[in-house]
Design an enzyme around this catalytic site. Structure first.
Site, short mmCIF file in Angstrom:
data_model
loop_
_atom_site.label_atom_id
_atom_site.label_comp_id
_atom_site.label_asym_id
_atom_site.label_seq_id
_atom_site.Cartn_x
_atom_site.Cartn_y
_atom_site.Cartn_z
CD GLU A 53 -74.77 -57.38 -16.03
OE1 GLU A 53 -75.57 -56.52 -16.44
OE2 GLU A 53 -73.78 -57.13 -15.31
CB CYS A 85 -73.09 -56.43 -19.43
SG CYS A 85 -71.88 -56.03 -18.15
CB ALA A 165 -74.39 -27.41 28.72
CB THR A 197 -68.31 -31.44 13.90
OG1 THR A 197 -69.72 -31.25 14.03
CG2 THR A 197 -67.96 -32.85 14.33
CG ASP A 201 -67.02 -33.38 18.77
OD1 ASP A 201 -66.94 -32.84 19.89
OD2 ASP A 201 -68.11 -33.65 18.21
CG LEU A 300 -74.21 -29.43 8.29
CD1 LEU A 300 -74.45 -28.37 7.23
CD2 LEU A 300 -72.84 -30.08 8.11
#
Length: 363
Positions: A53, A85, A165, A197, A201, A300
């Site tokens: 605004e 505002c 796999a 993970t 990874d 998860l």
């Protein structure tokens, strides 16, 4: 579309310009209209800076007097990082205010509307309300339910597999899909992953919009909070995510929180010898996390889905087959009958390069 919807739709387009930068505040757009002409417009660009605004009033100047104001969220009426505002709209001499949706924040919750009406300003609420709510799913979810809006991202083959796999998963999808994922990360307040993970990874989980035309070029990239579900506190100190800027939060159930890890450690209650995911979500709401992106494996994700904590699935499907021995999307309790199936509502299917992006919501 009538005139009121036309101007509100324009305000909603402005609000989307703050998609990556306003967290934890909502994305808000505003348009000032005088005698059928847009004389000012603005949007909330970044937390701690002027609200939509104010930016719209600054661009309209004296032409705001006796004008109509179209704003996608109820104007605030309290002193936060910025002044209210409502006071600026009243001072500018605005004649009428059209609001897409009332603010679900209990600090505001109708007080902005009341203050404008007390000042003699006409107020109309509910124009394109659903569109306005869709721009701020996380802010609304946090205010309504005291938890973030949870969006799980997957990359899978045509036969529904996420990794071989052996654990190998790079890269299932093409470069266009991977850049599209960066957009999801950039709009998120936090990214959630699991210790599995991290160990398998070693992801960085950072926003990397280089070469993307959708990220504001004049803005420093905001890195989401990275959250690791790590019951036994096994996160290695040399994990790749510690090599990048940004805050890291590790959720655990162990009492051993003394560690050399450069992260904040929080101990949460147990549920079946694992982290209570409901408690985790409530904790993330305290951290003002609006949209939570999940980038994790089937364990998860299966737990989150089983506990009805996933609001949206974003699945990138690649035109390749990986075979029945490869890993699937979720680890779930055995489904023995069709009545036990988890039904999804598909809200969008779009081509992204050679891949397909499927967006769905659990029913």
């Amino acid at each position: 579309m009538n005139n009121h919807e036309y101007y509100m739709d324009h305000a909603l387009l402005l609000a989307k310009r703050g998609l990556f930068t306003t967290c934890p505040n909502p994305r808000v757009g505003c348009v000032i209209v005088n005698n059928g002409e847009i004389v000012g417009e603005g949007w909330h660009q970044r937390t701690g800076e002027a609200h939509a605004e104010i930016n719209a009033l600054l661009s309209s100047g004296v032409r705001a007097k006796n004008a109509y104001c179209y704003v996608t969220l109820e104007p605030c009426n309290h002193h936060g990082r910025m002044p209210p505002c409502t006071a600026s709209l009243i001072k500018a001499g605005i004649k009428s205010v059209f609001i897409a949706m009332a603010d679900p924040n209990p600090i505001v919750a109708g007080t902005g509307i009341s203050r404008l009406e007390e000042a003699g300003i006409e107020v109309h609420v509910g124009i394109l309300e659903q569109k306005a709510e869709n721009i701020n799913p996380g802010f609304c979810k946090r205010m309504y339910a005291n938890r973030p809006y949870v969006r799980s991202k997957f990359a899978m083959s045509l036969d529904g597999r996420t990794a071989l796999a052996t654990g190998e998963s790079k890269w299932i999808t093409g470069s266009d899909a991977r850049l599209d994922v960066q957009k999801l990360r950039a709009r998120s307040s936090a990214i959630l992953t699991s210790i599995n993970t991290i160990l398998d990874d070693d992801p960085a989980l950072t926003v990397r919009p280089e070469g993307a035309d959708w990220y504001p070029q004049n803005m420093t990239v905001r890195q989401p909070l990275r959250v690791i579900v790590d019951s036994k506190l096994r996160t290695p100190v040399n994990a790749a995510l510690f090599d990048n800027k940004g805050e890291i939060l590790i959720a655990t159930i162990t009492e051993r929180t003394s560690t050399i890890l450069p992260a904040k450690i929080i101990t949460l209650p147990k549920k079946d010898s694992k982290i209570d995911l409901d408690a985790l979500m409530a904790n993330l709401a305290i951290y003002e996390i609006n949209e939570l992106m999940v980038e994790a494996g089937p364990i998860l994700n299966g737990a989150l889905l089983s506990e009805h904590l996933i609001d949206e699935l974003v699945i990138y499907m690649a035109p390749k087959l990986m075979g029945h021995l490869a890993n699937g999307l979720f680890h779930l309790p055995e489904i023995r009958t069709m009545e036990q199936n988890i039904e999804l509502q598909i809200t969008d299917i779009s081509a992204v390069g050679q891949d397909w992006r499927i967006t769905a919501k659990p029913q």
